[in-house]
Design an enzyme around this catalytic site. Structure first.
Site, PDB file in Angstrom:
ATOM      1  N   PRO A   1       0.785  -1.220   0.000  1.00  0.00           N
ATOM      2  CA  PRO A   1       0.000   0.000   0.000  1.00  0.00           C
ATOM      3  C   PRO A   1       0.826   1.285   0.000  1.00  0.00           C
ATOM      4  O   PRO A   1       1.877   1.365   0.626  1.00  0.00           O
ATOM      5  CB  PRO A   1      -0.839  -0.098   1.275  1.00  0.00           C
ATOM      6  CG  PRO A   1      -0.152  -1.091   2.133  1.00  0.00           C
ATOM      7  CD  PRO A   1       0.545  -2.033   1.204  1.00  0.00           C
ATOM      8  N   ASN A   2       0.297   2.243  -0.729  1.00  0.00           N
ATOM      9  CA  ASN A   2       0.804   3.603  -0.839  1.00  0.00           C
ATOM     10  C   ASN A   2       2.079   3.731  -1.659  1.00  0.00           C
ATOM     11  O   ASN A   2       2.529   4.846  -1.904  1.00  0.00           O
ATOM     12  CB  ASN A   2       0.987   4.249   0.543  1.00  0.00           C
ATOM     13  CG  ASN A   2      -0.312   4.330   1.299  1.00  0.00           C
ATOM     14  OD1 ASN A   2      -1.309   4.803   0.758  1.00  0.00           O
ATOM     15  ND2 ASN A   2      -0.326   3.846   2.516  1.00  0.00           N
TER      16      ASN A   2
ATOM     17  N   ARG B   1       5.013  11.044  -2.283  1.00  0.00           N
ATOM     18  CA  ARG B   1       4.774  10.755  -0.865  1.00  0.00           C
ATOM     19  C   ARG B   1       6.084  10.853  -0.089  1.00  0.00           C
ATOM     20  O   ARG B   1       7.017  10.074  -0.325  1.00  0.00           O
ATOM     21  CB  ARG B   1       4.214   9.343  -0.713  1.00  0.00           C
ATOM     22  CG  ARG B   1       4.001   8.963   0.737  1.00  0.00           C
ATOM     23  CD  ARG B   1       3.532   7.530   0.884  1.00  0.00           C
ATOM     24  NE  ARG B   1       3.441   7.182   2.281  1.00  0.00           N
ATOM     25  CZ  ARG B   1       3.780   6.008   2.770  1.00  0.00           C
ATOM     26  NH1 ARG B   1       4.238   5.056   1.989  1.00  0.00           N
ATOM     27  NH2 ARG B   1       3.674   5.776   4.051  1.00  0.00           N
TER      28      ARG B   1
ATOM     29  N   TYR C   1      11.277   8.588   1.132  1.00  0.00           N
ATOM     30  CA  TYR C   1      11.212   7.594   0.062  1.00  0.00           C
ATOM     31  C   TYR C   1      11.912   8.021  -1.220  1.00  0.00           C
ATOM     32  O   TYR C   1      11.960   7.247  -2.178  1.00  0.00           O
ATOM     33  CB  TYR C   1       9.745   7.249  -0.241  1.00  0.00           C
ATOM     34  CG  TYR C   1       9.034   6.662   0.954  1.00  0.00           C
ATOM     35  CD1 TYR C   1       9.303   5.368   1.372  1.00  0.00           C
ATOM     36  CD2 TYR C   1       8.122   7.415   1.678  1.00  0.00           C
ATOM     37  CE1 TYR C   1       8.672   4.833   2.475  1.00  0.00           C
ATOM     38  CE2 TYR C   1       7.482   6.887   2.785  1.00  0.00           C
ATOM     39  CZ  TYR C   1       7.761   5.593   3.184  1.00  0.00           C
ATOM     40  OH  TYR C   1       7.135   5.065   4.271  1.00  0.00           O
TER      41      TYR C   1
ATOM     42  N   ASN D   1       8.042  -5.757  -1.079  1.00  0.00           N
ATOM     43  CA  ASN D   1       7.986  -4.594  -0.198  1.00  0.00           C
ATOM     44  C   ASN D   1       6.557  -4.531   0.332  1.00  0.00           C
ATOM     45  O   ASN D   1       5.661  -4.025  -0.339  1.00  0.00           O
ATOM     46  CB  ASN D   1       8.344  -3.299  -0.938  1.00  0.00           C
ATOM     47  CG  ASN D   1       8.418  -2.113   0.005  1.00  0.00           C
ATOM     48  OD1 ASN D   1       7.839  -2.130   1.083  1.00  0.00           O
ATOM     49  ND2 ASN D   1       9.128  -1.079  -0.418  1.00  0.00           N
TER      50      ASN D   1
ATOM     51  N   ALA E   1       3.107  -0.897   4.634  1.00  0.00           N
ATOM     52  CA  ALA E   1       2.454  -0.887   5.952  1.00  0.00           C
ATOM     53  C   ALA E   1       2.010  -2.280   6.393  1.00  0.00           C
ATOM     54  O   ALA E   1       1.927  -2.542   7.598  1.00  0.00           O
ATOM     55  CB  ALA E   1       1.270   0.067   5.945  1.00  0.00           C
TER      56      ALA E   1
ATOM     57  N   GLU F   1      12.431  -9.660   1.524  1.00  0.00           N
ATOM     58  CA  GLU F   1      11.682  -8.498   1.992  1.00  0.00           C
ATOM     59  C   GLU F   1      12.564  -7.276   1.787  1.00  0.00           C
ATOM     60  O   GLU F   1      13.727  -7.267   2.220  1.00  0.00           O
ATOM     61  CB  GLU F   1      11.340  -8.670   3.476  1.00  0.00           C
ATOM     62  CG  GLU F   1      10.612  -7.504   4.085  1.00  0.00           C
ATOM     63  CD  GLU F   1      10.384  -7.666   5.590  1.00  0.00           C
ATOM     64  OE1 GLU F   1       9.964  -6.672   6.199  1.00  0.00           O
ATOM     65  OE2 GLU F   1      10.636  -8.752   6.154  1.00  0.00           O
TER      66      GLU F   1
ATOM     67  N   SER G   1      13.125   2.734   2.855  1.00  0.00           N
ATOM     68  CA  SER G   1      13.690   3.395   4.029  1.00  0.00           C
ATOM     69  C   SER G   1      14.153   2.320   5.018  1.00  0.00           C
ATOM     70  O   SER G   1      13.911   1.126   4.815  1.00  0.00           O
ATOM     71  CB  SER G   1      12.648   4.303   4.682  1.00  0.00           C
ATOM     72  OG  SER G   1      11.616   3.533   5.263  1.00  0.00           O
TER      73      SER G   1
ATOM     74  N   ARG H   1      13.020   4.683  12.065  1.00  0.00           N
ATOM     75  CA  ARG H   1      11.779   5.468  12.011  1.00  0.00           C
ATOM     76  C   ARG H   1      10.953   5.230  13.272  1.00  0.00           C
ATOM     77  O   ARG H   1      11.462   4.766  14.284  1.00  0.00           O
ATOM     78  CB  ARG H   1      11.024   5.095  10.733  1.00  0.00           C
ATOM     79  CG  ARG H   1      11.865   5.464   9.488  1.00  0.00           C
ATOM     80  CD  ARG H   1      11.156   5.251   8.207  1.00  0.00           C
ATOM     81  NE  ARG H   1       9.954   6.069   8.140  1.00  0.00           N
ATOM     82  CZ  ARG H   1       8.962   5.824   7.299  1.00  0.00           C
ATOM     83  NH1 ARG H   1       9.022   4.804   6.458  1.00  0.00           N
ATOM     84  NH2 ARG H   1       7.897   6.606   7.265  1.00  0.00           N
TER      85      ARG H   1
END
Length: 144
Positions: free
Chosen positions: A10-11, A18, A23, A71, A74, A98, A102, A107
Site C-alpha cells: 500500500p501507498n 509521498r 522515500y 515490499n 504498511a 523483503e 527506508s 523510524r
C-alpha cells in the site's frame, strides 16, 4: 530468461510524491524502468493497496515457482495473512526477499516490527531503490 515477481504494498503507488525526504523522488515507474535494465531477469513489478490481491500474487509465485522481492509497506507490521502467504513461498523452497526503501528501524517505533521478516529468506532495507537492486543481485547468485 528467469522471471522475478517484484511486489509492492500500500501507498507505494505514491512514490515520488509521498514523503520524498523518506522515500526519495523516484516514482514506481522509475523503479520499474531501473529494474527492467537488468537483462538477467524478466521483471514483473506490481503494486496494490489491497491485501488480498498481494496474498493472491504470493500464491501465484508458489504455483509458478517464481522468486519474489516483496515490499509489504504498511502490511509489514501487522498482516498475518500476508505473513502466512509469504511463508508458503519460502516453504516451497523459493526465495522471498523483503525489501524496504527506508530503514524501518530508524523510524517510528511501530515500524520496528515486521511480521514478514521471520518467514522471509532475508531482508534488505534503507538503501532506497538500491534495496531492490541488491535483492536482484542476490537472486542472480542463487542456484535455481
Amino acid at each position: 530468461m528467469p522471471r522475478v515477481l517484484v511486489l509492492n504494498g500500500p501507498n507505494l503507488n505514491r512514490l515520488g510524491s509521498r514523503e520524498p525526504d523518506i522515500y526519495g523522488t523516484g516514482s514506481l515507474d522509475d523503479l520499474r524502468e531501473a529494474l527492467a535494465a537488468d537483462s538477467r531477469f524478466e521483471i514483473d513489478l506490481r503494486q496494490t493497496n489491497d491485501e488480498s490481491e498481494l496474498i493472491g500474487w504470493l500464491h501465484e509465485a508458489v504455483d509458478t515457482r517464481t522468486p519474489v522481492i516483496l515490499n509489504p509497506a504498511a502490511f509489514t507490521h501487522y498482516s498475518y495473512g500476508l505473513r502466512d502467504a509469504a511463508a508458503l513461498v519460502t516453504k516451497a523452497g523459493l526465495l522471498l526477499i523483503e525489501v524496504h526503501i527506508s530503514n524501518p528501524h530508524a523510524r517510528e517505533e511501530f515500524r520496528h516490527t515486521s511480521v514478514i521478516s521471520g518467514v522471509a529468506t532475508g531482508v534488505i532495507a534503507g538503501f532506497g531503490f538500491d534495496s531492490y537492486h541488491l535483492a536482484l543481485d542476490l537472486i542472480g547468485r542463487r542456484p535455481r
